[in-house]
Design a protein around this motif. Structure first.
Motif, PDB file in Angstrom:
ATOM      1  N   ASP A 264       6.488   8.446 -50.916  1.00  0.00           N
ATOM      2  CA  ASP A 264       5.837   9.335 -51.877  1.00  0.00           C
ATOM      3  C   ASP A 264       6.667   9.423 -53.153  1.00  0.00           C
ATOM      4  O   ASP A 264       7.881   9.551 -53.108  1.00  0.00           O
ATOM      5  CB  ASP A 264       5.666  10.736 -51.274  1.00  0.00           C
ATOM      6  CG  ASP A 264       4.645  10.755 -50.142  1.00  0.00           C
ATOM      7  OD1 ASP A 264       3.762   9.886 -50.141  1.00  0.00           O
ATOM      8  OD2 ASP A 264       4.745  11.630 -49.258  1.00  0.00           O
TER       9      ASP A 264
ATOM     10  N   GLU B  48      -8.704   9.215 -50.963  1.00  0.00           N
ATOM     11  CA  GLU B  48      -9.304  10.430 -51.515  1.00  0.00           C
ATOM     12  C   GLU B  48     -10.368  10.136 -52.569  1.00  0.00           C
ATOM     13  O   GLU B  48     -11.077  11.034 -53.014  1.00  0.00           O
ATOM     14  CB  GLU B  48      -8.229  11.336 -52.131  1.00  0.00           C
ATOM     15  CG  GLU B  48      -7.544  10.785 -53.359  1.00  0.00           C
ATOM     16  CD  GLU B  48      -6.335   9.917 -53.053  1.00  0.00           C
ATOM     17  OE1 GLU B  48      -5.614   9.569 -53.993  1.00  0.00           O
ATOM     18  OE2 GLU B  48      -6.132   9.580 -51.861  1.00  0.00           O
TER      19      GLU B  48
ATOM     20  N   SER C 142      -5.817  11.286 -58.556  1.00  0.00           N
ATOM     21  CA  SER C 142      -5.318  10.397 -57.501  1.00  0.00           C
ATOM     22  C   SER C 142      -3.923   9.877 -57.844  1.00  0.00           C
ATOM     23  O   SER C 142      -3.033   9.810 -56.998  1.00  0.00           O
ATOM     24  CB  SER C 142      -6.284   9.229 -57.302  1.00  0.00           C
ATOM     25  OG  SER C 142      -5.785   8.306 -56.363  1.00  0.00           O
TER      26      SER C 142
ATOM     27  N   GLN D 145      -1.496  12.788 -57.571  1.00  0.00           N
ATOM     28  CA  GLN D 145      -1.249  13.105 -56.168  1.00  0.00           C
ATOM     29  C   GLN D 145      -0.127  12.248 -55.602  1.00  0.00           C
ATOM     30  O   GLN D 145       0.756  12.737 -54.884  1.00  0.00           O
ATOM     31  CB  GLN D 145      -2.541  12.871 -55.371  1.00  0.00           C
ATOM     32  CG  GLN D 145      -2.393  13.078 -53.875  1.00  0.00           C
ATOM     33  CD  GLN D 145      -3.741  13.078 -53.176  1.00  0.00           C
ATOM     34  OE1 GLN D 145      -4.668  13.744 -53.620  1.00  0.00           O
ATOM     35  NE2 GLN D 145      -3.851  12.335 -52.086  1.00  0.00           N
TER      36      GLN D 145
ATOM     37  N   SER E 233      -1.643  17.561 -53.286  1.00  0.00           N
ATOM     38  CA  SER E 233      -3.030  17.235 -52.958  1.00  0.00           C
ATOM     39  C   SER E 233      -3.951  18.012 -53.883  1.00  0.00           C
ATOM     40  O   SER E 233      -3.576  19.065 -54.411  1.00  0.00           O
ATOM     41  CB  SER E 233      -3.336  17.577 -51.493  1.00  0.00           C
ATOM     42  OG  SER E 233      -3.152  18.959 -51.258  1.00  0.00           O
TER      43      SER E 233
ATOM     44  N   GLN F 287      -0.626  22.285 -53.274  1.00  0.00           N
ATOM     45  CA  GLN F 287      -2.064  22.010 -53.300  1.00  0.00           C
ATOM     46  C   GLN F 287      -2.640  22.521 -54.617  1.00  0.00           C
ATOM     47  O   GLN F 287      -2.467  23.684 -54.962  1.00  0.00           O
ATOM     48  CB  GLN F 287      -2.754  22.693 -52.126  1.00  0.00           C
ATOM     49  CG  GLN F 287      -4.246  22.423 -52.067  1.00  0.00           C
ATOM     50  CD  GLN F 287      -4.872  23.001 -50.815  1.00  0.00           C
ATOM     51  OE1 GLN F 287      -4.719  22.437 -49.723  1.00  0.00           O
ATOM     52  NE2 GLN F 287      -5.555  24.108 -50.942  1.00  0.00           N
TER      53      GLN F 287
END
Length: 326
Positions: free
Chosen positions: A116, A193, A263, A266, A272, A316
């Motif tokens: 990540d 996603e 996206s 993220q 998210s 989030q």
């Protein structure tokens, strides 16, 4: 009196064939070639399961060089060229149908995942290079490169710089579509996603293939967009370099959907996103940011240019419509 036009015809057809294969033919020539394939692919018999490539090539060129007793109009000459070119392309397509849509489940796939927030580079055994966007996963088999060079891209984005090998097509599996090349550079965004998969070409020629349909051919600065829900594929002209800025931490979006922008955020910032309404996903923006920018600064810029607002809680981000007047 009969006239022999073999030499002129052979040279002309050679030139058109060469131009089509390297992507420099006219739109009219290109359209005719691909129209021929679409017609052939729609027939019940379709393309044969196996093609003897060496025999085909010999027959193709011998037919081109045969003396002609009738001077044919250009459209018939191009139709013959189209058939020859498509049959050459069909070698790769039929290999694809035999070896890719029915994958070998016995082999253990080697998986590489980018952490990540970090972009990594992968050197494949054939000399091809792949840059994986943060959180993306690439897989290939130990037998990679023996026949068809097949890789899988799942839940993410990657840039491919493929080593040329005319005898071993390079194929990327992403969900229900396959992207096939011999040697070129292109970007694929296939984030879980997102409702769409996009294939963007920077150099060379790419065929985007969905099982049961004719391939969609792409040249540099062209993009194919596959809708996961409807199963449709659309083609558009784009500025291809805008799709690869993530490799160097410079993100640029021109008339891009908010879903695609979030996206990228993220994966870069390990958060998210939740959209309050589906319509928010398809809002379009012209924006950009660098990997060193703060997430809040980027979101605030989006708020300024679009009718949206956001809230962040425990990594989030919730996107909703703004209550402010337009």
């Amino acid at each position: 009196m009969k006239t022999n036009h073999a030499n002129n015809r052979g040279e002309g057809d050679n030139d058109v064939l060469t131009r089509y294969l390297n992507g420099t033919c006219t739109e009219k020539e290109r359209a005719l070639v691909e129209q021929w394939y679409n017609l052939k692919a729609s027939e019940e018999s379709g393309l044969p399961d196996y093609i003897d490539f060496k025999k085909l090539k010999q027959e193709m060129w011998s037919n081109i060089d045969k003396p002609q007793t009738i001077v044919r109009p250009l459209k018939y000459k191009l139709a013959g060229i189209a058939a020859a070119v498509i049959l050459l392309l069909a070698v790769s397509i039929t290999q694809l149908n035999r070896g890719i849509f029915s994958t070998n489940t016995k082999e253990v796939w080697v998986k590489v995942k980018a952490p990540d927030g970090k972009v990594i580079k992968i050197d494949l055994p054939d000399g091809s290079k792949v840059w994986l966007n943060a959180g993306s996963t690439l897989a290939y088999t130990p037998s990679f490169g023996r026949e068809i060079r097949t890789v899988r891209l799942s839940d993410g984005e990657a840039y491919f710089d493929v080593a040329h090998d005319a005898h071993k097509p390079f194929v990327v599996q992403t969900g229900k579509i396959k992207t096939q090349v011999l040697g070129t550079s292109f970007n694929i965004r296939a984030a879980a996603e997102m409702k769409k998969i996009t294939v963007t070409v920077l150099g060379g020629k790419v065929a985007v293939i969905k099982k049961g349909t004719a391939p969609l051919f792409l040249l540099p600065n062209e993009q194919a967009e596959f809708n996961k829900e409807t199963g449709t594929i659309d083609k558009a002209s784009v500025t291809a370099e805008n799709t690869t800025g993530w490799m160097v931490g410079k993100y640029r979006f021109h008339n891009e959907e908010l879903e695609a922008i979030t996206s990228e955020l993220q994966r870069r910032y390990n958060v998210s996103f939740i959209f309050k309404t589906e319509e928010l996903r398809s809002m379009r923006f012209n924006t950009g940011f660098n990997a060193t920018d703060l997430l809040s600064d980027i979101l605030n810029d989006l708020v300024k240019t679009g009718n949206i607002q956001y809230q962040i809680h425990n990594n989030q981000v919730t996107i909703s419509s703004s209550t402010k007047a337009n």
